[in-house]
Scaffold this motif. Structure first.
Motif, PDB file in Angstrom:
ATOM      1  N   GLU A  77     -12.001  -1.750  -0.196  1.00 53.31           N
ATOM      2  CA  GLU A  77     -11.748  -2.328  -1.520  1.00 53.31           C
ATOM      3  C   GLU A  77     -10.754  -3.471  -1.365  1.00 53.31           C
ATOM      4  OE1 GLU A  77     -12.236  -3.266  -5.202  1.00 53.31           O
ATOM      5  OE2 GLU A  77     -13.422  -1.719  -4.261  1.00 53.31           O
ATOM      6  N   THR A  78     -11.264  -4.694  -1.365  1.00 56.18           N
ATOM      7  CA  THR A  78     -10.432  -5.869  -1.103  1.00 56.18           C
ATOM      8  C   THR A  78      -9.447  -6.161  -2.228  1.00 56.18           C
ATOM      9  OG1 THR A  78     -12.143  -7.289  -2.025  1.00 56.18           O
ATOM     10  CG2 THR A  78     -12.158  -6.958   0.355  1.00 56.18           C
ATOM     11  N   SER A  79      -9.693  -5.632  -3.406  1.00 61.60           N
ATOM     12  CA  SER A  79      -8.789  -5.909  -4.529  1.00 61.60           C
ATOM     13  C   SER A  79      -7.656  -4.881  -4.629  1.00 61.60           C
ATOM     14  CB  SER A  79      -9.578  -5.929  -5.842  1.00 61.60           C
ATOM     15  OG  SER A  79     -10.133  -4.651  -6.078  1.00 61.60           O
ATOM     16  N   ASP A  80      -7.665  -3.882  -3.755  1.00 67.49           N
ATOM     17  CA  ASP A  80      -6.648  -2.831  -3.806  1.00 67.49           C
ATOM     18  C   ASP A  80      -5.452  -3.234  -2.942  1.00 67.49           C
ATOM     19  OD1 ASP A  80      -5.075  -0.537  -3.616  1.00 67.49           O
ATOM     20  OD2 ASP A  80      -6.793   0.811  -3.609  1.00 67.49           O
ATOM     21  N   ALA A  81      -4.468  -3.860  -3.577  1.00 71.13           N
ATOM     22  CA  ALA A  81      -3.296  -4.357  -2.847  1.00 71.13           C
ATOM     23  C   ALA A  81      -2.511  -3.217  -2.206  1.00 71.13           C
ATOM     24  CB  ALA A  81      -2.396  -5.153  -3.793  1.00 71.13           C
ATOM     25  N   GLN A  82      -2.435  -2.075  -2.863  1.00 71.87           N
ATOM     26  CA  GLN A  82      -1.698  -0.937  -2.317  1.00 71.87           C
ATOM     27  C   GLN A  82      -2.340  -0.464  -1.013  1.00 71.87           C
ATOM     28  OE1 GLN A  82      -1.464   2.406  -4.976  1.00 71.87           O
ATOM     29  NE2 GLN A  82      -0.134   3.571  -3.621  1.00 71.87           N
ATOM     30  N   MET A  83      -3.661  -0.423  -0.972  1.00 69.37           N
ATOM     31  CA  MET A  83      -4.365  -0.013   0.232  1.00 69.37           C
ATOM     32  C   MET A  83      -4.115  -0.999   1.366  1.00 69.37           C
ATOM     33  SD  MET A  83      -8.438   0.448   0.905  1.00 69.37           S
ATOM     34  CE  MET A  83      -8.706  -1.309   1.092  1.00 69.37           C
ATOM     35  N   LEU A  84      -4.193  -2.286   1.067  1.00 69.78           N
ATOM     36  CA  LEU A  84      -3.956  -3.300   2.096  1.00 69.78           C
ATOM     37  C   LEU A  84      -2.516  -3.250   2.599  1.00 69.78           C
ATOM     38  CD1 LEU A  84      -6.000  -6.254   0.587  1.00 69.78           C
ATOM     39  CD2 LEU A  84      -6.584  -4.863   2.578  1.00 69.78           C
ATOM     40  N   THR A  85      -1.577  -3.022   1.694  1.00 70.88           N
ATOM     41  CA  THR A  85      -0.168  -2.901   2.091  1.00 70.88           C
ATOM     42  C   THR A  85       0.030  -1.706   3.005  1.00 70.88           C
ATOM     43  OG1 THR A  85       0.541  -3.948   0.035  1.00 70.88           O
ATOM     44  CG2 THR A  85       2.195  -2.651   1.205  1.00 70.88           C
ATOM     45  N   ALA A  86      -0.614  -0.594   2.671  1.00 70.61           N
ATOM     46  CA  ALA A  86      -0.499   0.611   3.507  1.00 70.61           C
ATOM     47  C   ALA A  86      -1.077   0.370   4.897  1.00 70.61           C
ATOM     48  CB  ALA A  86      -1.194   1.790   2.826  1.00 70.61           C
ATOM     49  N   LEU A  87      -2.210  -0.317   4.962  1.00 67.89           N
ATOM     50  CA  LEU A  87      -2.802  -0.632   6.271  1.00 67.89           C
ATOM     51  C   LEU A  87      -1.909  -1.579   7.063  1.00 67.89           C
ATOM     52  CD1 LEU A  87      -6.596  -0.976   5.451  1.00 67.89           C
ATOM     53  CD2 LEU A  87      -5.574   0.602   7.106  1.00 67.89           C
ATOM     54  N   GLU A  88      -1.374  -2.579   6.404  1.00 71.07           N
ATOM     55  CA  GLU A  88      -0.475  -3.515   7.090  1.00 71.07           C
ATOM     56  C   GLU A  88       0.736  -2.777   7.663  1.00 71.07           C
ATOM     57  OE1 GLU A  88      -0.779  -6.596   8.020  1.00 71.07           O
ATOM     58  OE2 GLU A  88      -2.656  -7.022   6.988  1.00 71.07           O
ATOM     59  N   ALA A  89       1.288  -1.844   6.911  1.00 74.09           N
ATOM     60  CA  ALA A  89       2.438  -1.073   7.381  1.00 74.09           C
ATOM     61  C   ALA A  89       2.060  -0.207   8.577  1.00 74.09           C
ATOM     62  CB  ALA A  89       2.996  -0.215   6.253  1.00 74.09           C
ATOM     63  N   ALA A  90       0.824   0.262   8.607  1.00 70.83           N
ATOM     64  CA  ALA A  90       0.374   1.129   9.704  1.00 70.83           C
ATOM     65  C   ALA A  90       0.092   0.349  10.987  1.00 70.83           C
ATOM     66  CB  ALA A  90      -0.870   1.903   9.269  1.00 70.83           C
ATOM     67  N   ARG A  91       0.143  -0.973  10.933  1.00 73.23           N
ATOM     68  CA  ARG A  91      -0.057  -1.787  12.143  1.00 73.23           C
ATOM     69  C   ARG A  91       0.967  -1.454  13.228  1.00 73.23           C
ATOM     70  NH1 ARG A  91      -2.759  -6.978  12.427  1.00 73.23           N
ATOM     71  NH2 ARG A  91      -3.769  -7.507  10.475  1.00 73.23           N
ATOM     72  N   THR A  92       2.114  -0.918  12.830  1.00 72.45           N
ATOM     73  CA  THR A  92       3.182  -0.614  13.781  1.00 72.45           C
ATOM     74  C   THR A  92       3.263   0.877  14.108  1.00 72.45           C
ATOM     75  OG1 THR A  92       4.798  -0.422  11.995  1.00 72.45           O
ATOM     76  CG2 THR A  92       4.546  -2.602  13.028  1.00 72.45           C
ATOM     77  N   ASP A  93       2.197   1.614  13.850  1.00 77.41           N
ATOM     78  CA  ASP A  93       2.171   3.049  14.140  1.00 77.41           C
ATOM     79  C   ASP A  93       2.504   3.286  15.615  1.00 77.41           C
ATOM     80  OD1 ASP A  93       0.857   5.714  12.715  1.00 77.41           O
ATOM     81  OD2 ASP A  93       0.651   5.741  14.907  1.00 77.41           O
ATOM     82  N   ALA A  94       3.138   4.410  15.896  1.00 77.05           N
ATOM     83  CA  ALA A  94       3.530   4.745  17.269  1.00 77.05           C
ATOM     84  C   ALA A  94       2.324   4.992  18.176  1.00 77.05           C
ATOM     85  CB  ALA A  94       4.437   5.980  17.257  1.00 77.05           C
ATOM     86  N   ASP A  95       1.197   5.385  17.607  1.00 75.74           N
ATOM     87  CA  ASP A  95       0.013   5.718  18.394  1.00 75.74           C
ATOM     88  C   ASP A  95      -0.900   4.493  18.527  1.00 75.74           C
ATOM     89  OD1 ASP A  95      -2.783   6.598  18.903  1.00 75.74           O
ATOM     90  OD2 ASP A  95      -1.888   8.600  18.856  1.00 75.74           O
ATOM     91  N   PRO A  96      -1.234   4.101  19.766  1.00 73.80           N
ATOM     92  CA  PRO A  96      -2.082   2.922  19.949  1.00 73.80           C
ATOM     93  C   PRO A  96      -3.483   3.087  19.359  1.00 73.80           C
ATOM     94  CG  PRO A  96      -1.689   4.017  22.055  1.00 73.80           C
ATOM     95  CD  PRO A  96      -0.811   4.672  21.051  1.00 73.80           C
ATOM     96  N   GLU A  97      -3.996   4.317  19.319  1.00 78.10           N
ATOM     97  CA  GLU A  97      -5.317   4.551  18.728  1.00 78.10           C
ATOM     98  C   GLU A  97      -5.294   4.320  17.218  1.00 78.10           C
ATOM     99  OE1 GLU A  97      -8.328   5.195  20.206  1.00 78.10           O
ATOM    100  OE2 GLU A  97      -7.265   4.722  22.052  1.00 78.10           O
ATOM    101  N   VAL A  98      -4.195   4.671  16.587  1.00 76.21           N
ATOM    102  CA  VAL A  98      -4.052   4.422  15.146  1.00 76.21           C
ATOM    103  C   VAL A  98      -3.965   2.917  14.909  1.00 76.21           C
ATOM    104  CG1 VAL A  98      -2.602   4.777  13.099  1.00 76.21           C
ATOM    105  CG2 VAL A  98      -2.966   6.663  14.717  1.00 76.21           C
ATOM    106  N   ARG A  99      -3.180   2.227  15.720  1.00 76.84           N
ATOM    107  CA  ARG A  99      -3.067   0.771  15.571  1.00 76.84           C
ATOM    108  C   ARG A  99      -4.432   0.098  15.731  1.00 76.84           C
ATOM    109  NH1 ARG A  99       1.488   1.680  18.974  1.00 76.84           N
ATOM    110  NH2 ARG A  99       0.474   0.566  20.680  1.00 76.84           N
TER     111      ARG A  99
END
Length: 131
Positions: free
Chosen positions: A94-116
């Motif tokens: 859902e490209t219009s869901d800013a909260q979802m995109l923000t959550a994904l952007e924050a997860a870019r720095t996850d400790a697990d490389p598979e999650v990243r």
């Protein structure tokens, strides 16, 4: 298919977690949109394996109304659940869901490389829909 879906929705409340896990898997394969609310409820299951399969099913169904619930699991303590949440969000896309995109952007720095990696895939899927 209505009878099958009804039986699977009942199975999502079975005492055996393996039955709940398989019910979620099958609902996703059927892309049973009417199971969205039950699958969202399954995201709170006591067993992470059921949560993972519910995430996958919600991604397969692709209903944008589930995105907020899916995004909440990007911070789950089990990395496999976080990874599946990211992949499901990519499928929901859902490209219009800013909260979802923000959550994904924050997860870019996850400790697990598979999650990243899953986050990068999800963001690429979503960006592909914007073009």
């Amino acid at each position: 298919q209505a009878e099958t879906t009804a039986a699977l929705l009942t199975a999502l409340h079975d005492d055996a977690w393996q039955v709940r896990e398989e019910a979620a898997t099958t609902l996703g394969k059927l892309r049973a949109a009417e199971s969205r609310d039950a699958l969202i409820e399954a995201l709170g299951d006591a067993y992470w394996q059921v949560r993972l399969r519910a995430l996958r099913a919600l991604g397969q169904i692709g209903d944008a109304a589930s995105a907020t619930h899916v995004a909440a699991l990007l911070s789950h303590p089990i990395s496999n659940v976080r990874k599946e949440a990211a992949l499901a969000l990519g499928e929901i896309g859902e490209t219009s869901d800013a909260q979802m995109l923000t959550a994904l952007e924050a997860a870019r720095t996850d400790a697990d490389p598979e999650v990243r990696k899953a986050v990068r895939i999800a963001l690429a899927q979503i960006a592909g829909r914007i073009r």
